[in-house]
Design a protein around this motif. Structure first.
Motif, PDB file in Angstrom:
ATOM      1  N   GLY B  40       0.793  -1.229   0.000  1.00 40.44           N
ATOM      2  CA  GLY B  40       0.000   0.000   0.000  1.00 40.44           C
ATOM      3  C   GLY B  40       0.820   1.271   0.000  1.00 40.44           C
ATOM      4  O   GLY B  40       0.344   2.318   0.423  1.00 40.44           O
ATOM      5  N   VAL B  54      -8.787   2.451  -5.853  1.00 43.76           N
ATOM      6  CA  VAL B  54      -8.340   1.774  -4.633  1.00 43.76           C
ATOM      7  C   VAL B  54      -7.090   0.952  -4.969  1.00 43.76           C
ATOM      8  O   VAL B  54      -6.705   0.822  -6.128  1.00 43.76           O
ATOM      9  CB  VAL B  54      -9.431   0.846  -4.058  1.00 43.76           C
ATOM     10  CG1 VAL B  54     -10.673   1.627  -3.662  1.00 43.76           C
ATOM     11  CG2 VAL B  54      -9.789  -0.248  -5.061  1.00 43.76           C
ATOM     12  N   LEU B  58      -4.066  -4.350  -1.240  1.00 46.54           N
ATOM     13  CA  LEU B  58      -4.619  -4.418   0.116  1.00 46.54           C
ATOM     14  C   LEU B  58      -6.098  -4.784   0.099  1.00 46.54           C
ATOM     15  O   LEU B  58      -6.787  -4.673   1.108  1.00 46.54           O
ATOM     16  CB  LEU B  58      -4.397  -3.089   0.856  1.00 46.54           C
ATOM     17  CG  LEU B  58      -2.931  -2.710   1.118  1.00 46.54           C
ATOM     18  CD1 LEU B  58      -2.837  -1.404   1.910  1.00 46.54           C
ATOM     19  CD2 LEU B  58      -2.193  -3.826   1.860  1.00 46.54           C
ATOM     20  N   THR B  59      -6.580  -5.196  -1.060  1.00 49.54           N
ATOM     21  CA  THR B  59      -7.965  -5.645  -1.180  1.00 49.54           C
ATOM     22  C   THR B  59      -7.957  -7.158  -1.345  1.00 49.54           C
ATOM     23  O   THR B  59      -7.245  -7.672  -2.214  1.00 49.54           O
ATOM     24  CB  THR B  59      -8.623  -5.006  -2.414  1.00 49.54           C
ATOM     25  OG1 THR B  59      -8.551  -3.586  -2.297  1.00 49.54           O
ATOM     26  CG2 THR B  59     -10.079  -5.437  -2.557  1.00 49.54           C
TER      27      THR B  59
ATOM     28  N   THR C  32      -6.842  -1.725   4.903  1.00 47.27           N
ATOM     29  CA  THR C  32      -5.545  -1.102   4.629  1.00 47.27           C
ATOM     30  C   THR C  32      -4.528  -1.374   5.727  1.00 47.27           C
ATOM     31  O   THR C  32      -3.335  -1.404   5.457  1.00 47.27           O
ATOM     32  CB  THR C  32      -5.694   0.423   4.423  1.00 47.27           C
ATOM     33  OG1 THR C  32      -6.374   0.960   5.548  1.00 47.27           O
ATOM     34  CG2 THR C  32      -6.496   0.714   3.174  1.00 47.27           C
ATOM     35  N   THR C  33      -4.989  -1.563   6.945  1.00 46.15           N
ATOM     36  CA  THR C  33      -4.061  -1.971   8.007  1.00 46.15           C
ATOM     37  C   THR C  33      -4.047  -3.481   8.142  1.00 46.15           C
ATOM     38  O   THR C  33      -2.991  -4.114   8.151  1.00 46.15           O
ATOM     39  CB  THR C  33      -4.476  -1.352   9.359  1.00 46.15           C
ATOM     40  OG1 THR C  33      -4.265   0.048   9.291  1.00 46.15           O
ATOM     41  CG2 THR C  33      -3.647  -1.930  10.499  1.00 46.15           C
ATOM     42  N   ASP C  36      -2.423  -5.623   5.310  1.00 44.48           N
ATOM     43  CA  ASP C  36      -0.993  -5.335   5.314  1.00 44.48           C
ATOM     44  C   ASP C  36      -0.302  -6.080   6.452  1.00 44.48           C
ATOM     45  O   ASP C  36       0.753  -6.706   6.264  1.00 44.48           O
ATOM     46  CB  ASP C  36      -0.815  -3.812   5.474  1.00 44.48           C
ATOM     47  CG  ASP C  36       0.634  -3.362   5.327  1.00 44.48           C
ATOM     48  OD1 ASP C  36       1.397  -4.032   4.616  1.00 44.48           O
ATOM     49  OD2 ASP C  36       0.985  -2.324   5.928  1.00 44.48           O
ATOM     50  N   ALA C  99      -2.320   9.639   4.187  1.00 46.65           N
ATOM     51  CA  ALA C  99      -2.239   8.571   3.186  1.00 46.65           C
ATOM     52  C   ALA C  99      -2.340   9.127   1.765  1.00 46.65           C
ATOM     53  O   ALA C  99      -1.810  10.181   1.455  1.00 46.65           O
ATOM     54  CB  ALA C  99      -3.300   7.510   3.439  1.00 46.65           C
ATOM     55  N   LEU C 103      -5.978   5.122  -0.706  1.00 44.42           N
ATOM     56  CA  LEU C 103      -6.116   4.577   0.646  1.00 44.42           C
ATOM     57  C   LEU C 103      -7.282   5.242   1.369  1.00 44.42           C
ATOM     58  O   LEU C 103      -8.023   4.591   2.111  1.00 44.42           O
ATOM     59  CB  LEU C 103      -4.811   4.769   1.425  1.00 44.42           C
ATOM     60  CG  LEU C 103      -3.679   3.830   0.990  1.00 44.42           C
ATOM     61  CD1 LEU C 103      -2.328   4.351   1.463  1.00 44.42           C
ATOM     62  CD2 LEU C 103      -3.909   2.416   1.501  1.00 44.42           C
ATOM     63  N   MET C 106     -10.436   3.668   0.549  1.00 42.94           N
ATOM     64  CA  MET C 106     -10.608   2.340   1.134  1.00 42.94           C
ATOM     65  C   MET C 106     -10.835   2.416   2.640  1.00 42.94           C
ATOM     66  O   MET C 106     -11.690   1.732   3.180  1.00 42.94           O
ATOM     67  CB  MET C 106      -9.344   1.495   0.895  1.00 42.94           C
ATOM     68  CG  MET C 106      -9.002   1.272  -0.558  1.00 42.94           C
ATOM     69  SD  MET C 106      -7.385   0.473  -0.735  1.00 42.94           S
ATOM     70  CE  MET C 106      -7.759  -1.192  -0.212  1.00 42.94           C
ATOM     71  N   ALA C 107     -10.009   3.223   3.306  1.00 41.18           N
ATOM     72  CA  ALA C 107      -9.927   3.158   4.765  1.00 41.18           C
ATOM     73  C   ALA C 107     -11.176   3.735   5.413  1.00 41.18           C
ATOM     74  O   ALA C 107     -11.653   4.809   5.043  1.00 41.18           O
ATOM     75  CB  ALA C 107      -8.687   3.905   5.236  1.00 41.18           C
ATOM     76  N   GLN C 115      -5.634   1.774  13.415  1.00 43.48           N
ATOM     77  CA  GLN C 115      -4.387   1.503  12.683  1.00 43.48           C
ATOM     78  C   GLN C 115      -3.251   1.436  13.678  1.00 43.48           C
ATOM     79  O   GLN C 115      -3.296   2.006  14.760  1.00 43.48           O
ATOM     80  CB  GLN C 115      -4.129   2.568  11.627  1.00 43.48           C
ATOM     81  CG  GLN C 115      -3.747   3.929  12.164  1.00 43.48           C
ATOM     82  CD  GLN C 115      -3.477   4.921  11.040  1.00 43.48           C
ATOM     83  OE1 GLN C 115      -2.578   4.750  10.242  1.00 43.48           O
ATOM     84  NE2 GLN C 115      -4.297   5.961  10.995  1.00 43.48           N
TER      85      GLN C 115
END
Lengths: 749, 154, 330
Positions: B40, B54, B58-59, C32-33, C36, C99, C103, C106-107, C115
């Protein structure tokens, strides 16, 4: 009409903007398996145990290879730059031959599985025990054991250069500047990770590899595996950036081939981003010191330039940093020295603007200080010290330094500058401007370069050589050169590369790629054109029959001669009349000898405007202007992009990029793109690039000196000099992070 | 699981841990979306899900099932390139090309989102896409061109 | 990446039941966290409960003039919600400076609050880290700690909390609403982030299966003039070296009210209450601001590479207050 010199858009543009361009990890083969590399977590010591049972039992795992299972290599690798044309291992070391750990991240086990996720999960299950020993990974830790290197680049270059009496020159100077810089390690971080797909067919190995040198890869892997070179084929359609990190051949390539042979199926390896910090070299942590002496009129009397850096346990590697400072200005007394510390890192490697970019940073910031001490304009000081010859008295193959300084100054508006520091404010920002000269050596270490040209009965043509496209635009420029040399329209010409089966060309490093490839392509296209002209003038049915071959011109596939006004033959008709389905020719370009009696530098001048927030230590580059004399510009659109990219690399080197070793563990502290900072779009100012025309008949038939490095050289120095002009403070470390730029004096005002 | 990609339904058997990016690249042979960091931090895997840009790395593919996915391969209409694709070629907005898919997927959205008013905005809202070749000024020029071009599809 | 199982929750109770059924589960919003950290081997989650279909995306008015922000509202959407921009410009700015747009698309807001630190020693999976392996030690104390915290640290952890928007939210006394197996809770923002102390592995007072459903931001007229400034090496897409959320109200030439919070320097989103106390009643000038900043940073504990943050944070705080006073947004 000439295609060379016109701003043709990239021939690979459509493939790249539609996602159709295939990079090395994007090759799909039946039965593909995935390799994950387990790297050492200590920097020095021995592996005492590897527990791999859990990994072997994990779903989808085909094999876990430890040093016990991995075959021994057939020959010890010996580092030699890929530009030389032979095997080019990045380090004189191959991992997993015994239990020794030489650096953190060194491969210690391999996991091969059916799926990508399975391989990486299983790799996380491998438990490795170490007996660590004390490591040295920073200059600070190893300072006591520093030694003066004898040779650099795998023995290719002397590490010391000396002329005159530098101490006497300094002692006799009216003015002296002596400064020292600390420079953090840099990592290339191309966006595409090093990637390999290896597949065996009996005793034949094919590698799809992200490399800047497919022939270097072919020869290195063949040597390490004990295979005939002819049994190894390397295919590289596109490379997602190299910047030197893919210029040498690192162990992961051969390990992938070994893994594929072990499991009897194609294997794909794509290094993870954290692994990229310990797998393909880096620009070494270093310190540079320079002492410059000058007479009152600005003429230099002496330069002493020293570099101290850290290398691996097995190679004396330093990017040479004093080559430009020894040559750029007329100066009778010079000493350049490289000192090394053996540390527990992998062997460092070429990183864009190898060595000289930081060497020039040191020289050109010192020149700025000298200009202030002498109260001479910085542009004028450089002009005054210009020399038409190199230190051996040889004239430059082509020059242009003074013209670059003058043109750059004019376009930048240098004459409007108030030289006094800290005189321009814009709200919370202090504004400053700076200049630096740029120069980068041209080195003819490469063997003869070859290409093949071929024309078909329908008039379409190809030209081929074993280079690869990693963003330089070589596919486009070679197409232009090939079209002109053969005398066909651009649309008829296709340049093919990316396959080691094609005629030899050497790794594209040190800005040599465009020159080498274009010279070979030019030779092949010319050879084929001459062959076809000879055929035409001897063909009784040709309107040009009997004309002198030297009188025949070809353009757009049409042959004409001043001796036959009005008469036209065409390649198509010529081939058709002679019942030829095609014709082909091999062309070769032999580079000038190493002892050619010419000075060999590419010149430029860099100008920067910065804004500095002295309270918060922020530096924003507002403008970058560069003027360059890179010889013949094959494609101004693409050359502009290369130079602009280099200049922004220089900005990054000045302000953002630096990694730090945690000496306790011998591991890098910043191993991803959130912590290791490279510029984002918002950081990049508008960039202006101007060209100074110089003819260079030595560097190749087209006179192209290369644009890959010179844009990066000097940009960081111009920015640092601008920061001084803005703030009145010199920052002695790179990158110039906010904590260094913050002015201690402005707090609490 | 079903995945709706570029207007076409794909059915593929995947473990829940497989990212959308790996599903595209390793299972569906749609390799236009690039893996640059898998963390990301680089933006080269940028795709659109339900019309928003997006990161595919990370999806999880399973979480994207049931949503409209568009990748770089879905932009051109046959041989007819999207105006942003044409502008990237014309302004030489890439060199090695590896980040380019993500740049283009972001660039089109920057205009749609209304974040392309000034160069400063373009720079800020394109900063999630790292270009190591540093083609940034040319990327901004390509975006300005498409923004200003009347009748552009974006 | 470790093998995972996955389920989609239909509603809040379903989500809680699914998460409670498997102790190694985590909620999946933007991912996103979580994605990862699972890939990095740091998160030990084995089961993901996808909560994206839950109706928690709205931004609604509260009776006191404040706002309720749904936990699944995306950062990019909240940043552009007109009521957020008008009433809490610092929240909008903080979101936009965090970010990248991808991101932010998404977040989720709830996920943002959960996070985890960017400390490289947590993420490398190898170095001693009391968050990852309690009792193993803290490699950052004597390591490369340029990015680490100087406030709220302990001898067991100096990891910085990385959120931007949490800094703005803590300045305005936001309240976190959760639903868990034991029912609903309202957790004051400052209490949601635990100082590391002896237990750096405990980051939030939240029970297994307890789900953040929203954030209440109380009405605060002072917030309309708030600013959020973020300072970092590069101009975008980077965590803060120092950031500041500030809002100031002046009445009769003295500071009548002030809100200050800081990011990049604390082990949690740092509400600068000492500075606020020092400022109220003072004349609104740089001397007072500088004094208040010094009061707040007086207890800073620095390490080898982050000592500069003491001065940088004070200058940033002064800058934030000056900008809020002058009505500048950036």
């Amino acid at each position: 009409m000439s295609a060379v010199g016109t701003p043709v858009t990239r021939v690979d543009g459509p493939a790249k903007v539609t996602g159709a361009a295939r990079y090395s990890a994007e090759i799909s083969l039946p039965g593909m398996t995935y390799l994950a590399v387990v790297g050492a977590t200590v920097a020095s010591g021995r592996v005492t145990a590897i527990e791999a049972d859990a990994a072997r039992a994990a779903e989808g795992v085909l094999a876990v290879l430890t040093p016990e299972e991995l075959p021994k290599i057939a020959a010890e690798p010996h580092l030699l730059p890929s530009l030389v044309g032979g095997p080019a291992p990045g380090e004189s070391f191959f991992p997993m031959q015994d239990d020794v750990v030489q650096y953190a991240g060194q491969p210690v086990a391999l996991v091969i599985a059916e799926e990508y996720e399975q391989a990486h999960h299983a790799a996380s299950l491998v438990r490795i025990s170490y007996q660590p020993t004390k490591s040295i990974t920073t200059i600070e830790e190893g300072r006591e054991q520093a030694y003066e290197a004898q040779r650099l680049f795998g023995g290719l270059m002397p590490a010391r250069s000396e002329r005159g009496d530098v101490e006497a020159g300094l002692a006799g100077a009216d003015v002296r500047v002596e400064v020292a810089y600390k420079m953090a390690a840099n990592h290339h971080n191309p966006i595409e990770a090093p990637s390999t797909v290896a597949t065996w067919d009996g005793g034949n190995l094919t590698l799809y590899e992200s490399t800047q040198g497919i022939r270097a890869t072919q020869q290195t892997v063949a040597q390490l595996l004990g295979l005939p070179i002819a049994r190894v084929r390397v295919i590289t359609r596109f490379v997602g950036g190299g910047f030197g990190g893919k210029a040498m051949v690192w162990p992961n390539v051969t390990l992938t081939a070994m893994a594929a042979r072990y499991v009897g199926r194609p294997v794909k390896l794509m290094l993870t981003r954290p692994q990229m910090f310990t797998s393909n070299g880096h620009r070494e942590e270093q310190e540079q010191r320079i002492a410059i002496g000058a007479a009152r009129d600005g003429r230099l009397t002496a330069i002493r330039h020293e570099k101290l850096s850290i290398t691996s346990p097995f190679d004396d590697w330093a990017e040479p940093a004093t080559g430009v400072s020894s040559q750029l200005y007329g100066c009778e007394n010079f000493l350049g020295v490289h000192r090394l510390i053996k540390g527990n890192t992998m062997t460092p490697t070429f990183t864009r603007g190898p060595g000289e970019s930081l060497g020039v940073f040191t020289l050109e910031t010192a020149m700025d200080e000298l200009a202030y001490q002498l109260a001479i304009d910085p542009v004028e000081l450089r002009v005054r010290n210009h020399t038409p010859v190199d230190p051996f008295g040889n004239p430059w193959s082509s020059d242009g330094l003074v013209e670059c300084l003058r043109l750059g100054a004019e376009r930048f508006g240098w004459s409007e500058r108030n030289p006094a520091p800290r005189t321009t404010r814009d709200g919370e920002w202090l504004v400053g401007t700076g200049v630096a000269a740029a120069a980068y050596p041209i080195a003819f270490f490469m063997p003869p370069q070859r290409a093949r040209a071929r024309i078909f009965a329908d008039g379409s043509a190809i030209v081929q050589t074993s280079t690869q496209e990693f963003g330089t635009g070589v596919l486009t420029m070679a197409t232009q050169v090939g079209a002109d040399a053969l005398g066909v329209a651009l649309r008829e010409m296709e340049f093919q590369a990316g396959d080691s089966d094609l005629p030899n060309s050497t790794a594209a490093v040190g800005s040599a790629g465009a020159g080498m490839v274009s010279s070979a392509v030019h030779a092949a296209g010319t050879a084929l054109r001459e062959q076809l002209i000879a055929l035409a003038v001897s063909d009784e049915q040709s309107p040009l029959h009997g004309a002198g071959p030297g009188s025949v011109k070809v353009a757009d596939g049409h042959l004409t001669s001043a001796e036959r006004p009005g008469a036209v033959d065409t390649y198509r008709e010529l081939l058709s009349r002679n019942h030829l389905s095609d014709a082909e020719a091999l062309g070769m370009w032999r580079p000038p000898p190493l002892d050619t009696p010419h000075g060999l530098l590419t010149f430029g001048a860099q100008f920067a405007e910065v804004a500095v927030d002295p309270e918060l230590g922020l530096v924003r580059v507002r403008r970058l202007n560069g003027a360059f004399a890179p010889g013949r510009v094959l494609n101004p659109l693409l050359a502009h992009s290369q130079l602009m990219g280099g200049m922004l690399w220089g900005m990054s080197q000045a302000l953002l990029e630096g990694n730090h070793m945690d000496p306790r563990y011998g591991r890098w502290a910043e191993t991803n793109l959130a912590e290791y900072l490279v510029p984002v779009n918002a950081d990049a100012p508008e960039v202006r690039v101007d060209f100074v025309d110089v003819d260079d008949e030595l560097v190749g038939p087209l006179g192209a000196k290369g644009v890959g490095e010179i844009g990066q050289v000097g940009a960081a120095a111009a920015i640092a000099n601008a920061v001084f002009h803005a703030t009145g403070r010199r920052i002695r470390s790179l990158p110039m992070a906010p904590e260094l730029v913050m002015d201690p004096a402005v707090g609490g005002r | 699981m079903p995945l709706q990609i570029n207007g076409r339904q794909h059915v593929v058997v995947l473990e829940p841990r497989v990212s959308l990016l790996d599903a595209l690249r390793e299972h569906l042979d749609l390799t236009g979306s690039k893996k640059g960091c898998d963390q990301g931090t680089c933006g080269s895997c940028t795709v659109w899900i339900d019309g928003r840009r997006v990161l595919a790395c990370l999806t999880l593919a399973v979480a994207a099932s049931g949503h409209e996915i568009v990748t770089i391969e879905g932009l051109a209409d046959g041989d007819q390139l999207h105006p942003m694709q044409r502008a990237f070629i014309e302004y030489d907005a890439f060199q090695c090309g590896y980040c380019t898919s993500g740049q283009i997927m972001s660039a089109i959205k920057v205009i749609e989102e209304g974040n392309a008013g000034t160069d400063e905005d373009i720079g800020e809202f394109m900063s999630g896409n790292i270009c190591r070749c540093a083609a940034y000024p040319n990327i901004r020029a390509a975006i300005r061109h498409v923004r200003d071009e009347a009748g552009g599809r974006s | 990446m470790r093998p995972l199982t996955y389920s989609r929750a239909a509603d809040v109770q379903d989500a809680i039941a699914l998460a409670t059924a498997n102790p190694a589960s985590a909620f999946l919003a933007g991912g996103t966290t979580e994605v990862d950290l699972i890939r990095a081997g740091i998160s030990r989650s084995e089961h993901l409960v996808d909560i994206n279909e839950l109706p928690l995306r709205g931004v609604e008015d509260l009776p006191d003039g404040g706002l309720h922000i749904g936990a699944l509202a995306r950062m990019s959407d909240v940043a552009r919600t007109p009521r957020v921009v008008e009433r809490y410009p610092a929240i909008s700015r903080a979101l936009l400076l965090g970010a990248s747009e991808q991101l932010r698309n998404m977040a989720s807001m709830g996920g943002n609050l959960r996070q985890r630190t960017r400390c490289a020693y947590l993420r490398d999976g190898v170095s001693p880290c009391n968050k990852r392996e309690p009792g193993s030690g803290c490699a950052a104390l004597d390591g490369f700690n340029r990015g680490h915290a100087i406030l709220g640290t302990s001898e067991h952890c100096i990891a910085t909390h990385p959120s931007d928007v949490a800094v703005a939210l803590v300045a305005f006394d936001a309240v976190i609403r959760t639903v868990g197996p034991e029912g609903e809770r309202a957790i004051p923002f400052d209490d949601f982030f635990l100082l590391p102390g002896d237990t750096p592995q405990l980051e939030h007072p939240i029970a297994p299966g307890e789900l953040i459903v929203g954030i209440d931001v109380p009405g605060a007229p002072i917030a309309r003039g708030s600013v959020y400034l973020k300072f970092r090496d590069r101009q975008s897409y980077e965590f803060a070296l120092v950031s500041v959320a500030a809002a100031i109200e002046v009445d009769d030439n003295v500071v009548a009210g002030v809100r200050i919070a800081m990011g990049g320097i604390g082990t949690k989103p740092w509400r600068a209450r000492r500075a606020e106390t020092a400022l109220v009643g003072s004349p609104p000038n740089e001397t007072s601001f500088r004094h208040a900043a010094a009061v707040e940073l007086a207890e800073a504990v620095v390490r080898e590479h982050n000592a500069f943050k003491v001065e940088l944070a004070q200058r940033a705080m002064v800058r934030g207050l000056v900008h809020s006073l002058n009505g500048r947004q950036s």
